[in-house]
Design an enzyme around this catalytic site. Structure first.
Site, PDB file in Angstrom:
ATOM      1  N   LYS A 183       0.703  -1.286   0.164  1.00 43.47           N
ATOM      2  CA  LYS A 183      -0.054   0.005   0.057  1.00 43.47           C
ATOM      3  C   LYS A 183       1.053   1.292   0.003  1.00 43.47           C
ATOM      4  CE  LYS A 183      -1.759   2.798   2.871  1.00 43.47           C
ATOM      5  NZ  LYS A 183      -1.684   4.011   2.456  1.00 43.47           N
ATOM      6  N   GLY A 235       7.021   4.182   8.450  1.00 46.17           N
ATOM      7  CA  GLY A 235       6.012   5.474   8.696  1.00 46.17           C
ATOM      8  C   GLY A 235       6.084   6.100  10.123  1.00 46.17           C
ATOM      9  N   THR A 237       6.001   6.509  14.202  1.00 43.00           N
ATOM     10  CA  THR A 237       6.410   5.687  15.050  1.00 43.00           C
ATOM     11  C   THR A 237       4.831   5.456  15.962  1.00 43.00           C
ATOM     12  OG1 THR A 237       8.297   6.574  15.634  1.00 43.00           O
ATOM     13  CG2 THR A 237       7.257   5.818  17.557  1.00 43.00           C
ATOM     14  N   GLU A 238       3.778   6.467  15.782  1.00 47.02           N
ATOM     15  CA  GLU A 238       2.670   6.207  16.372  1.00 47.02           C
ATOM     16  C   GLU A 238       1.862   5.219  15.652  1.00 47.02           C
ATOM     17  OE1 GLU A 238       0.369   9.802  15.845  1.00 47.02           O
ATOM     18  OE2 GLU A 238      -1.454   8.859  16.583  1.00 47.02           O
ATOM     19  N   GLU A 257      10.111   0.461  10.353  1.00 50.06           N
ATOM     20  CA  GLU A 257      11.247   1.621  10.138  1.00 50.06           C
ATOM     21  C   GLU A 257      10.337   2.965  10.630  1.00 50.06           C
ATOM     22  OE1 GLU A 257      14.248   1.331   9.458  1.00 50.06           O
ATOM     23  OE2 GLU A 257      14.697  -0.578   8.128  1.00 50.06           O
ATOM     24  N   CYS A 291      13.276  10.591   7.426  1.00 53.72           N
ATOM     25  CA  CYS A 291      13.444  10.009   8.686  1.00 53.72           C
ATOM     26  C   CYS A 291      14.690  10.102   9.580  1.00 53.72           C
ATOM     27  CB  CYS A 291      13.002   8.353   8.795  1.00 53.72           C
ATOM     28  SG  CYS A 291      13.830   7.639   7.433  1.00 53.72           S
ATOM     29  N   GLU A 388       9.945  15.091  16.347  1.00 52.96           N
ATOM     30  CA  GLU A 388      10.010  15.013  14.861  1.00 52.96           C
ATOM     31  C   GLU A 388       9.290  16.120  13.921  1.00 52.96           C
ATOM     32  OE1 GLU A 388       9.024  11.605  12.579  1.00 52.96           O
ATOM     33  OE2 GLU A 388      10.895  11.554  11.547  1.00 52.96           O
TER      34      GLU A 388
HETATM   35  P1  TAP Z   1       2.009   7.291   8.759  1.00 52.35           P
HETATM   36  O1  TAP Z   1       1.209   8.242   8.916  1.00 52.35           O
HETATM   37  O2  TAP Z   1       2.590   6.660   9.893  1.00 52.35           O
HETATM   38  O3  TAP Z   1       1.957   6.650   7.296  1.00 52.35           O
HETATM   39  C1  TAP Z   1       2.685   5.669   6.769  1.00 52.35           C
HETATM   40  C2  TAP Z   1       1.959   4.656   5.897  1.00 52.35           C
HETATM   41  O4  TAP Z   1       0.827   4.221   6.684  1.00 52.35           O
HETATM   42  C3  TAP Z   1       0.782   5.360   5.072  1.00 52.35           C
HETATM   43  O5  TAP Z   1       0.741   4.604   3.762  1.00 52.35           O
HETATM   44  C4  TAP Z   1      -0.474   5.629   5.751  1.00 52.35           C
HETATM   45  O6  TAP Z   1      -1.561   5.859   5.008  1.00 52.35           O
HETATM   46  C5  TAP Z   1      -0.539   4.319   6.432  1.00 52.35           C
HETATM   47  N1  TAP Z   1      -1.189   4.200   7.451  1.00 52.35           N
HETATM   48  C6  TAP Z   1      -1.725   4.957   8.455  1.00 52.35           C
HETATM   49  N2  TAP Z   1      -2.456   4.635   9.356  1.00 52.35           N
HETATM   50  C7  TAP Z   1      -2.235   3.192   9.257  1.00 52.35           C
HETATM   51  C8  TAP Z   1      -2.617   1.919  10.219  1.00 52.35           C
HETATM   52  N3  TAP Z   1      -3.594   2.313  11.170  1.00 52.35           N
HETATM   53  N4  TAP Z   1      -2.326   0.682   9.796  1.00 52.35           N
HETATM   54  C9  TAP Z   1      -1.730   0.483   8.803  1.00 52.35           C
HETATM   55  N5  TAP Z   1      -1.047   1.454   8.117  1.00 52.35           N
HETATM   56  C10 TAP Z   1      -1.571   2.893   8.373  1.00 52.35           C
HETATM   57  O7  TAP Z   1       3.486   8.311   8.369  1.00 52.35           O
HETATM   58  P2  TAP Z   1       3.779   9.395   7.364  1.00 52.35           P
HETATM   59  O8  TAP Z   1       3.289  10.828   7.779  1.00 52.35           O
HETATM   60  O9  TAP Z   1       3.181   8.954   6.077  1.00 52.35           O
HETATM   61  O10 TAP Z   1       5.367   9.306   7.035  1.00 52.35           O
HETATM   62  C11 TAP Z   1       6.144  10.014   7.974  1.00 52.35           C
HETATM   63  C12 TAP Z   1       6.684   9.313   8.906  1.00 52.35           C
HETATM   64  O11 TAP Z   1       7.484   8.263   8.253  1.00 52.35           O
HETATM   65  C13 TAP Z   1       7.870  10.003   9.890  1.00 52.35           C
HETATM   66  O12 TAP Z   1       7.708   9.729  11.328  1.00 52.35           O
HETATM   67  C14 TAP Z   1       9.005   9.336   9.219  1.00 52.35           C
HETATM   68  O13 TAP Z   1      10.180   9.602  10.089  1.00 52.35           O
HETATM   69  C15 TAP Z   1       8.808   7.926   9.084  1.00 52.35           C
HETATM   70  N6  TAP Z   1       9.759   7.330   8.204  1.00 52.35           N
HETATM   71  C16 TAP Z   1      10.512   6.641   8.433  1.00 52.35           C
HETATM   72  C17 TAP Z   1      11.516   5.995   7.643  1.00 52.35           C
HETATM   73  C18 TAP Z   1      12.543   5.234   8.150  1.00 52.35           C
HETATM   74  S1  TAP Z   1      13.354   4.403   7.026  1.00 52.35           S
HETATM   75  N7  TAP Z   1      12.584   4.753   9.209  1.00 52.35           N
HETATM   76  C19 TAP Z   1      11.248   6.220   6.456  1.00 52.35           C
HETATM   77  C20 TAP Z   1      10.538   7.252   5.704  1.00 52.35           C
HETATM   78  C21 TAP Z   1       9.532   7.793   6.785  1.00 52.35           C
HETATM   79  P3  TAP Z   1      -2.027   7.094   4.584  1.00 52.35           P
HETATM   80  O14 TAP Z   1      -1.098   7.426   3.455  1.00 52.35           O
HETATM   81  O15 TAP Z   1      -3.229   7.105   3.971  1.00 52.35           O
HETATM   82  O16 TAP Z   1      -1.726   7.810   5.555  1.00 52.35           O
END
Ligand code: TAP
Length: 479
Positions: A183, A235, A237-238, A257, A291, A388
């Site tokens: 996804k 994605g 941490t929450e 991650e 991240c 963050e």
């Molecule tokens: P999230 O809100 O956690 O979203 C990540 C993904 O999970 C999206 O595809 C999201 O869908 C989906 N998602 C949301 N709720 C879910 C649930 N309950 N169950 C399963 N999937 C769910 O994060 P974000 O705002 O997109 O990304 C930013 C975060 O990612 C930052 O904290 C960043 O540090 C972290 N990140 C970490 C890394 C590594 S390698 N550690 C790399 C990149 C980013 P939607 O798109 O519809 O919200």
């Protein structure tokens, strides 16, 4: 043109091979998903790029069935040398379609074209090339005799590096003999769906890769599906913690991650001009939507003023604006929600008494933009030092001794990356030993290689992606 005059942004449709509608990819076919279609938007212009059909929970079920079928009948039993050819072909096709993918990524995400062209897309291709090389050598990977695939991998990725995060997930899964249901993020689904076309072009057997666009509930449907054997999530941490709770007690393997709050640590003997470039790259690359961004600058007190002067002068030269312009350094923030989050955290920094400096660059009238910003006089207790921000905002703290630098760097729930700038090799090793971070860069920042495992400590997650270690996440290994 003066430094701050920009040519108007061209219409997205004129520069990209955009289709009016994109659809989920299940069992080797593009299908009308039964979820509500979404409109994906160019964050630099606020124009709708395309309509995207989304998956429903029943589409996720169909995708998992297709993946199971492909795993049992074709992909699992296929000799590694055969799988390698497919993975290699995917890498070549990403290269062949690199320009199209780079433009699409920039339109959908808002990142500068020079980054998608020179970093995201080539690194994604490199990931497939690297893993193609492993597919027939798994017996020799030092992971024990006869490592076996896990089965169906459910993968959920964020919006900051859409194709690259897909590559980090899909390439190792396929090379090790697993099939995939992925996804993409709701705001950046396009390159994943072009990757689905690439899977067709490569004659990848139907069902080996399935792409199910949708919102978080579809991510949850993938993660919670009973026939998924392994979950890989990148994605926040929450959401990562929520997934870990949901999967507790199930048989599923999990890698996470998550977020970060990296310290970029500059000692008084560091080559300052080089460090300035590394600091700028560390926090402003991809608008700070990284991240492992170097979002906390820890600078030795005796050189703090000098370094900050140099840093502000350098940041003042960064060009912010149209992400499709090859000269642009800072593109758009991916969504209004993310812009609101950055704005709110910056306001908290001001309220808490840190000194804010922002680049004088003008912001375009349309689109979601935020000027590169530096906070000095930051205390560890402030939210801008702890949370963050995921935006172009740097929090500067000072230290006197190496012990104090280590203590401050580690004073965070996260542990993804860190940077150390010093002439002394022994100090680099001393610091690397003590920093609780999955990656420690020395006199550089944000360097990635498919052969180097990447992942976090503490609330930055667990498991590694990339390198020989990364293969383990997709294999049953026997001692
Ligand atoms: P999230 O809100 O956690 O979203 C990540 C993904 O999970 C999206 O595809 C999201 O869908 C989906 N998602 C949301 N709720 C879910 C649930 N309950 N169950 C399963 N999937 C769910 O994060 P974000 O705002 O997109 O990304 C930013 C975060 O990612 C930052 O904290 C960043 O540090 C972290 N990140 C970490 C890394 C590594 S390698 N550690 C790399 C990149 C980013 P939607 O798109 O519809 O919200």
């Amino acid at each position: 043109m003066s430094q701050w005059e920009y040519a108007p942004a061209p219409e997205s449709r004129d520069v990209a091979n955009l289709k009016p509608k994109y659809r989920p990819f299940i069992g080797g076919e593009f299908v009308d998903g039964s979820g509500d279609p979404l409109k994906t938007v160019n964050p630099a212009t606020e124009e709708v790029l395309a309509e995207v059909g989304t998956a429903s929970a029943s589409d996720v079920d169909a995708a998992v069935k297709a993946a199971r079928n492909a795993y049992e009948r074709v992909w699992g039993p296929m000799p590694g040398a055969e799988r390698a050819k497919y993975v290699f072909r995917l890498a070549r096709l990403i290269q062949e379609r690199a320009r199209e993918l780079a433009v699409l990524e920039t339109l959908d995400n808002g990142k500068p074209i020079k980054e998608s062209r020179d970093s995201d897309i080539p690194t994604a291709a490199a990931h497939f090339f690297y893993h193609a090389g492993w597919a027939d050598k798994l017996d020799h990977a030092g992971l024990g005799p006869d490592p076996r695939p896990l089965g169906v991998a459910g993968q959920v990725i964020p919006w900051n590096f859409p194709l690259l995060m897909l590559a980090w997930k899909v390439a190792p899964a396929l090379a090790t003999g697993n099939t995939v249901v992925l996804k993409p993020a709701e705001t950046t689904p396009l390159t994943a769906l072009v990757f689905a076309e690439i899977c067709q072009q490569a004659d990848l057997p139907p069902g080996v890769v399935n792409i199910v666009p949708g919102a978080g509930d579809i991510g949850a449907a993938v993660v919670e599906h009973p026939d998924v054997d392994k979950v890989a999530f990148t994605g926040s941490t929450e959401v990562g913690k929520h997934i870990q709770r949901t999967l507790a007690g199930t048989r599923k393997r999990l890698t996470l991650e998550l977020g970060g709050k990296a310290a970029n640590i500059v000692f008084d003997d560091a080559p300052l001009d080089q460090a300035v470039e590394g600091i700028v790259n560390g926090i402003f690359f991809n608008q700070g939507h990284v991240c492992c961004a170097g979002s906390r600058l820890l600078v030795q007190e005796s050189i703090a003023e000098e370094l900050l002067d140099k840093l502000r002068a350098r940041i003042s030269t960064l060009r912010l604006g149209d992400p499709l312009d090859k000269n642009t350094d800072i593109g758009a923030i991916n969504s209004p929600e993310q812009l609101a989050k950055i704005t709110e955290l910056v306001a908290s920094g001001e309220r808490d008494g840190a000194q804010r400096w922002s680049s004088p660059c003008p912001l375009p009238e349309k689109g979601y933009f935020f000027a590169p910003t530096v906070f000095s006089g930051v205390e560890q207790s402030m939210r801008i030092a702890r949370e963050e921000i995921f935006g172009p905002v740097l929090s500067v703290l000072t230290f006197r001794t190496p012990d104090e630098a280590v203590a401050k760097a580690n004073n965070t729930p996260y542990g993804l990356s860190a940077g150390v700038w010093t002439e002394k090799g022994s100090r680099i090793l001393w610091m690397a030993d003590r920093l609780r971070a999955g990656v420690v860069w020395a006199n550089t920042f944000n360097r990635f290689d498919p052969a180097a495992p990447f992942g976090g400590y503490k609330e930055s997650g667990f498991g590694r992606e990339g390198g020989r270690t990364g293969l383990e996440a997709y294999l049953h290994v026997q001692g």
